[in-house]
Structure formats: C-alpha cells, structure tokens
Design an enzyme around this catalytic site. Structure first.
Site, PDB file in Angstrom:
ATOM      1  N   CYS A  93       2.710  26.622  21.133  1.00  0.00           N
ATOM      2  CA  CYS A  93       1.286  26.467  21.417  1.00  0.00           C
ATOM      3  C   CYS A  93       0.981  24.980  21.326  1.00  0.00           C
ATOM      4  O   CYS A  93       1.862  24.149  21.534  1.00  0.00           O
ATOM      5  CB  CYS A  93       0.441  27.286  20.436  1.00  0.00           C
ATOM      6  SG  CYS A  93       0.653  26.783  18.721  1.00  0.00           S
ATOM      7  N   ALA A  94      -0.227  24.617  21.007  1.00  0.00           N
ATOM      8  CA  ALA A  94      -0.593  23.200  20.975  1.00  0.00           C
ATOM      9  C   ALA A  94       0.109  22.436  19.869  1.00  0.00           C
ATOM     10  O   ALA A  94       0.325  21.228  19.977  1.00  0.00           O
ATOM     11  CB  ALA A  94      -2.101  23.067  20.811  1.00  0.00           C
TER      12      ALA A  94
END
Length: 628
Positions: A194-195
């Site tokens: 994810c980020a």
C-alpha cells in the site's frame, strides 16, 4: 534540530494524529503530523518542491520540499481498495510544484458510500530530522513535539552473512534481508504493497524472525493484521522494496493478496469479515439515531415540555432507520456481493412489511403509526393447494441479509446468458420477481424464526444478572484480537430494533476502557522515553473506543497487560449487567459513548467505566514488571 511550520494541504478540521482509526499512523510509526477530519475534497501543495510519489490509485501522494521536508498525504483509510474511483489527479510524480498548487481532487461521498473513512493523515516521514512540527490551517494549529533524546541501546546484532548485502542499494538490501528473515521465497505466497507497507501472505508464520525484520535498517516496524504480515517501509521507499522483493520470486508479480488473505481465514473469520463488510456501512446512521434518542430522553427527563407534533417528528427521525432496517441491510448486502444496490433497497422495503400494508390499505407512514403493525399476525396466502402465512419482518436482520446474498448471486447468474440488448429490462425484473417470491414464501419465515431463536437466546443470556456481563466483558477484546468481533454487529442491531436499547454496548465499553487502563499502566512504568511516548500515543485512542493500537502495540505483545485488561472488562461488564445499563445506540464507546446514556444513565455509565479502568490499570501497574 530546527522547528518547522507547514500549512495543511487539505481544508477541514485538524485533529491529532493519534486520534485516527489506524494503528500504524496513530502510533507515529510513519512519522509525526496531523490528520484532517471531514476534508473538503481537494489536495494542495503546502510548499514549493516536487512530487516524489503519486500512487496509481491516486489515494496517496509523497512530496519533498525544496528545503528537505518529506511529506506523505494519505487520503482516507483503506482507500487503496477503491482503485482510483472518486479520485482525479491534477499532477504527476516527478512534477515540480508550487505552494497552493492543486494536486488532487477526490469525492468524499464516494469514499463514505464505499464504507471507508475520509479522515486523512498528513505526516512528515523524515520527522527525525526536525524538532517540533506544527501544522496550521486558518485559525487551527497542532504541534507535534520532538521526542526526548535517549541513550543509544547499542548496535543491533546481525547474522554473520548479512555483511554481503552492505554494498547494495538500500531497496535491494532491505528486500533481500526481508526475504531471508521471512523464511525465504518458498515461504512467501503473495506480496503487494500500500502507500507505506509491504504486505505478505506466508505459508508458515513460525519461520518469520520478527525481531530481525524489525531491526533491518530501513524498516520502521512490522505486525500481523488481516492475515497479512505487514512491514512498514515508508512512502516511496516501499514501492522500490516491493519491486526488488518480487524480483527474488517473479511468481509473486500476480498479486492476489486479498484473495489469499480471505482464503487463509477460518470459517468464523470469514463470516465475521462478511458481516463487517455488510453492517459497517450502515452503522453510522444507527449511531446518529442512537444519539438523537439519547438527547431527546435527556431533555424530556429534565422536565422539558415539547409540542406533540414536534415530539412526533423527533420520533419519526429516531425510528425510521429501524423501521426500514431490512432495506438498509439488503442494500449493503447487494453492494458487498456485487449486485445492483437499488434492487436491494426495493427487496428490503417489500420484504419488511408490504403485505400487511396492502392488506390494511394503508400508506407506509400510516402503517408505522399503528402499534399492532409489527408482523405479529401473519396474512394467509392461498395458493390453491396450500396456504402459506406471509410474515412481515421489519426490524429484522437475517432475512434481509440472506435475501440480499441470493439476489446478488442470482443477478450475476442471469447476466451470464441474458443478451446485453435486453439485460437492463429482463435481469432486474427476474431478479426482483424471483427474490420477492423466495423472500415471502421461504427465506422470510425461516430466517425470521431462526433470528428470533438465536438472537433471542443471546439476549436472554445478556439479561442473566452478573454472569452474562462477566463472560462477555472478559472475552470481548480477545475476540477483537482474533478479528471476528464484527459478528456482534448483527446482534446489536437486533437488540436496538426489538427492545430499543443495547445492553451489549454497555458491557463492551468496559472491556475497551480496561484495555486502555492496562496500556496506560505499561506506558507509565516504561523507562525508555521513546517507548513511553509511543505507548502513550497508542493508549489515547482506547479512551475514544479504538483499542487496536493499544492491543496490538502494547498489551498483546506483553500478554500480561492483555489478561489484566480482560479482568477489568469482566468486572465492569458484570457490574453493568447487574445495573441493567443499556445504550440508546451502538458503534461508539467510552468517552464518546456517553452520548448514548443521556437518558438518566450517565452516572451509572461513568461508574462502570471507572471501575473497569481502575481494575485494568491497578492490576497492570501492580503486577506487571517493565523488565518483562
């Protein structure tokens, strides 16, 4: 180190980072900063610099200012799952940007309708290079203080052969060390990111050397969540680490982490996850309804006199969500299982009470005004060869849930052979016709009866003085650890729709604050200033009803505080059960939960919370030794 001030890149309400519902951001593992509640939907550059990362899903942006500030803006919680829906980029990675330049537009309503939070963390990822970090927006200002300096704990012990990776680029070195310490390529089933986090599904958790993973230079933390092993690397850097990690096992390039995580779950976990996906989107309206009921009860108990018509209007406001509960449940179920949501709304409305309304010749409003209108008297349907009672089940949960699952699956089945030319007309018609017939004749009567038996038994258990509260209060947070607590959402909704109050909420608030008390005791006994600051930031959300940071960051890792917290929850739950405490709504606990007890029960609510906290805190502070 110099102090810095940064303008908020998003308009909204600034809140401390430790108040958000994400253990990684709330703990400060990703950096120091703030969060923006109720964001307006536009992201601006807060300084002159460049975009270092702009995720393909558009939900997260990494920036670097000309004077070296590295900033991560992560729009909402879990919004990576939207795959860019509702987001419109106005710039690209690598672009030079000016202060005030529009970078991204997003629709908060799209995020909310999908069941995700819009609250947006904004953090300085290289925060260790600075002193106090202050974010400002108009007349709002929040400062994150620099942590106190601490003595070095000495070099981290490494394996003898780790030196072979010293000359490699950072991302390659980190990827190879992670692969080594998670058990090698054969132990990794899927890899995605994810980020901020590398997310892995592994075959054998026992092969993971967690301490050595955590001590890799470049790794900021690690934990298990949702059946995934998540390794915090930081914005921008995690992309590079993931690419290098996949090179070590090219078969991982296919992704599939979400499906693998679901496949790894037990049957109970799968049921709980499904119920959570269905009920979480409708909980906010039930929370609001409960707050309205509590405020009305408080004002009336204080002797306030209201105009009868105005009182009736407030009752319409508080009763509508429960009167049309099957429509809400069926709509959310259709969303979850890929059906057309509006078909779910119609099915829920019809299945709830249409037969009785038609038989009485009434409108919806007139029908719900009648006290006898509650599905108590089935209407006979004569089919010639058999007479079947049509049972209304407004306020029920299970019939709408099962009917929504069937309708979504049946609609998908029809789409496999109905030509596109007539799909818009024929598919909804056949889906509604078949589902309504099944609902009235089979699903409605069977599931409504099953619901009354199962939930009725649990409801009776809750009313057992002391015992019910003792057991549930002691075990509820253990159930949270196993990730199956969403199964209770259906129970709470049933309690509210059938008896107008929720005794379960009163019990679990004791379990929640007791874990917060145990975590606070650990924080105060910890000698390491850095750990103490981290622990306190993980403890604060527990007093707002969010225990995941305290449990996974402190209590579960040390075990004894978790046990002492469970004892506090059991004591508070038993007292709550004995006193007959019950909230007017669901979804909020501890300090915000006071709003559900404004009908004269706040003194009792505060008492049980104080006792649960005192037991959890006292046992931990007395019996837990920090050197353990």
């Amino acid at each position: 180190m110099k102090n810095i001030r940064i303008s908020s890149p998003i308009n909204g309400t600034l809140i401390p980072l430790n108040e958000i519902n994400d253990p990684v951001f709330a703990s400060g593992a990703m950096g120091r900063g703030i969060a923006v509640k109720n964001p307006e939907g536009k992201v601006y550059s807060p300084f002159d610099g460049e975009i270092t990362v702009f995720f393909p899903t558009k939900h997260a942006i990494g920036l670097k200012s000309n004077d070296g500030i590295e900033l991560l803006i992560h729009v909402g919680m879990d919004t990576v799952k939207l795959n860019g829906e509702g987001f419109t980029s106005k710039a690209e990675a690598g672009d030079k940007v000016k202060r005030g330049q529009l970078l991204l537009e997003f629709d908060p309503n799209v995020i909310k309708k999908a069941g995700y939070e819009t609250t947006t963390p904004v953090v300085v990822t290289n925060h260790a290079d600075f002193g106090d970090i202050t974010f400002e927006l108009k007349n709002q200002e929040i400062t994150s203080k620099a942590p106190a300096a601490e003595a070095s704990s000495g070099p981290v012990e490494k394996d003898a052969d780790d030196s072979q990776y010293d000359g490699l680029p950072d991302e390659e070195r980190v990827a190879k060390l992670i692969m080594k310490y998670v058990g090698g390529p054969d132990n990794v089933r899927t890899a995605e990111h994810c980020a901020t986090r590398l997310r892995l599904i592994v075959n054998d958790k026992s092969k993971i050397q967690e301490k050595k993973v955590e001590n890799i230079e470049g790794v900021k933390g690690q934990f298990f969540a949702a059946q995934q092993y998540q390794i915090i690397c930081g914005t921008g850097f995690v992309d590079k680490v993931t690419d290098e990690f996949i090179k070590l096992k090219p078969a991982l390039a296919g992704g599939g982490g979400k499906e693998a995580a679901y496949a790894e779950m037990s049957l109970v976990q799968k049921i709980s996850r499904t119920l959570g996906d269905v009920f979480v989107p409708i909980i906010p309206v039930l929370v609001a309804t409960g707050l309205f009921m509590g405020l009305r009860g408080a004002m009336l108990s204080l002797g306030s006199e209201w105009d009868p018509t105005f009182l009736l209007m407030t009752q319409v406001l508080t009763d509508t969500a429960f009167a049309f509960l099957p429509a809400l449940v069926c709509w959310s179920t259709m969303n979850k299982f890929g059906g057309t949501a509006v078909i779910g709304i119609v099915l829920g409305l019809v299945g709830g009470a249409a037969a009785e309304i038609a038989e009485k010749g009434l409108t919806w409003v007139e029908a719900y005004a009648l006290p006898e209108f509650a599905g108590k008297t089935p209407i006979p349907l004569d089919l010639g060869f058999v007479t079947i009672p049509l049972v209304g089940y407004q306020g029920s949960v299970l019939p709408a849930l099962v009917l929504g699952i069937f309708a979504a699956k049946f609609q998908k089945f029809l789409k496999t052979f109905i030509p596109d030319m007539i799909d818009l007309i024929v598919t909804p018609f056949l889906t509604l016709l078949t589902s309504m017939a099944l609902g009235f004749l089979v699903v409605g009567p069977i599931m409504h009866g099953l619901e009354q038996v199962v939930f009725g038994a649990v409801q009776n258990f809750l009313t057992i003085p002391v015992i019910g509260g003792l057991i549930i209060g002691g075990l509820q947070q253990v159930i949270v650890v196993f990730g199956v607590h969403h199964v209770f959402s259906a129970l709470e909704i049933y309690l509210l729709s059938t008896q107008g109050s929720d005794p379960f909420n009163a019990i679990i608030t004791c379990a929640t604050i007791a874990q917060g008390g145990a975590a606070l005791a650990v924080s105060l006994k910890t000698q390491d200033p850095k750990k103490r600051a981290l622990y306190i930031s993980s403890t604060v959300p527990a007093f707002l009803g969010i225990t995941e940071p305290a449990i996974f960051g402190i209590n579960l890792r040390l075990l004894k505080p978790l046990i002492y917290g469970c004892v506090g929850g059991a004591v508070g739950g038993a007292l709550s059960s004995f006193m007959g405490l019950a909230g007017t709504g669901m979804g909020i606990t501890v300090l915000p939960g006071m709003l559900l007890y404004m009908n004269g029960q706040i003194p009792m609510y505060l008492l049980v919370n104080a006792i649960a906290f005192a037991v959890g805190f006292g046992l931990t502070f007395t019996l837990y030794k920090s050197e353990e």
